[in-house]
Design an enzyme around this catalytic site. Structure first.
Site, short mmCIF file in Angstrom:
data_model
loop_
_atom_site.label_atom_id
_atom_site.label_comp_id
_atom_site.label_asym_id
_atom_site.label_seq_id
_atom_site.Cartn_x
_atom_site.Cartn_y
_atom_site.Cartn_z
CE LYS A 187 -4.35 -1.52 2.09
NZ LYS A 187 -5.35 -1.22 3.12
CG ASP A 204 -8.40 1.11 3.32
OD1 ASP A 204 -9.21 0.27 2.87
OD2 ASP A 204 -7.17 0.94 3.29
#
Length: 279
Positions: A66, A102
């Protein structure tokens, strides 16, 4: 011919994303396909080059890529820069643009429980890793006025607070022990750590002795569906929220960025719950 979408991470064999997204494509009667690709850290740059060459239209990014994936993208949107991680990439005419869904995914799942009262809820975030950065950033941006952080090391929590406080919330950094003693001050407690995740389901990220009955306790973990933290909080009369909603919402937001179409979130949740073995 349909378009190809995917997930890169290591490992990815356990991922529920392919089932969730491919079911959404079927429900929309489009011939697209979502595939998980197991990519080791040393192969990340080559994998991104391969994605470009193959014309993959969009992909998700999971652990451990990520952060590192950002240097191989053409553009990263502001919230993802602030969080310091990308979980969604859109291939726009050959240009790879990184996003982070997210935080917004978590916010959407949380609002279903708290409603608009969220801004006035004194909130404690447990942890200071990548998930905590996403949650802190979006809650600060939303206007939560008191947003404290409890972590094993104060330094990491302090860095998070200074870098991600875009809404100018009042922030206090506490040790886990201090937070436990003052738990009755908080309306909302959010565990962003992996403490309590399967197979270590007998562990607690914080003791709930001083939890107030009217609190909301949220755990980003979804395996098990009810962690020890949530079971104990529920036993004390608190409202609880597991990580399924966040997982579904972040996936749905990614789907929208790729296709311009909102998927059936209820059906996505059913797919996830079925794979986790419960409703």
């Amino acid at each position: 011919m349909g378009k190809l979408f995917g997930l890169i991470g290591h490992p990815v064999s356990h991922s529920m994303s392919p089932s969730m997204h491919n079911d959404a494509f079927r429900n929309l009667d489009v011939d697209h396909h979502y595939q998980a690709f197991d990519v080791k850290e040393e192969d990340l740059e080559a994998a991104i080059s391969g994605i470009r060459a193959l014309g993959i239209k969009g992909f998700n990014v999971t652990i451990p890529h990520k952060v590192n994936v950002m240097k191989f993208l053409d553009e990263v949107e502001e919230e993802a820069k602030l969080i310091g991680a990308v979980n969604t990439v859109v291939n726009k005419d050959g240009k790879l643009i990184g996003y982070n869904t997210d935080g917004e995914g978590y916010l959407q799942s949380l609002l279903k429980v708290t409603g608009q009262e969220l801004q006035q809820m004194k909130t404690l975030i447990i942890g200071a890793g990548g998930a905590a950065r996403a949650v802190f950033t979006v809650l600060s941006k939303y206007g939560v006025s008191e947003l404290d952080i409890a972590n094993r090391t104060n330094e990491k929590a302090a860095i998070l607070a200074s870098e991600c406080n875009c809404g100018q919330a009042d922030v206090e950094v506490l040790s886990i022990e201090e937070a436990g003693e003052r738990l009755n001050e908080y309306d909302l407690i959010i565990n962003t750590t992996s403490v309590g995740m399967s197979p270590h389901t007998d562990h607690l990220p914080i003791h709930l002795k001083n939890l107030k009955k009217a609190a909301v306790v949220s755990d980003l973990i979804y395996n098990p569906l009810k962690t020890k933290l949530l079971l104990e909080a529920e036993g004390k009369g608190a409202t609880i929220l597991n990580g399924v909603g966040m997982f579904v919402e972040q996936g749905a937001l990614a789907f929208e960025k790729w296709t311009g179409v909102a998927p059936d979130r209820h059906e996505m949740e059913n797919i996830v719950l079925k794979q986790l073995g419960g409703f």
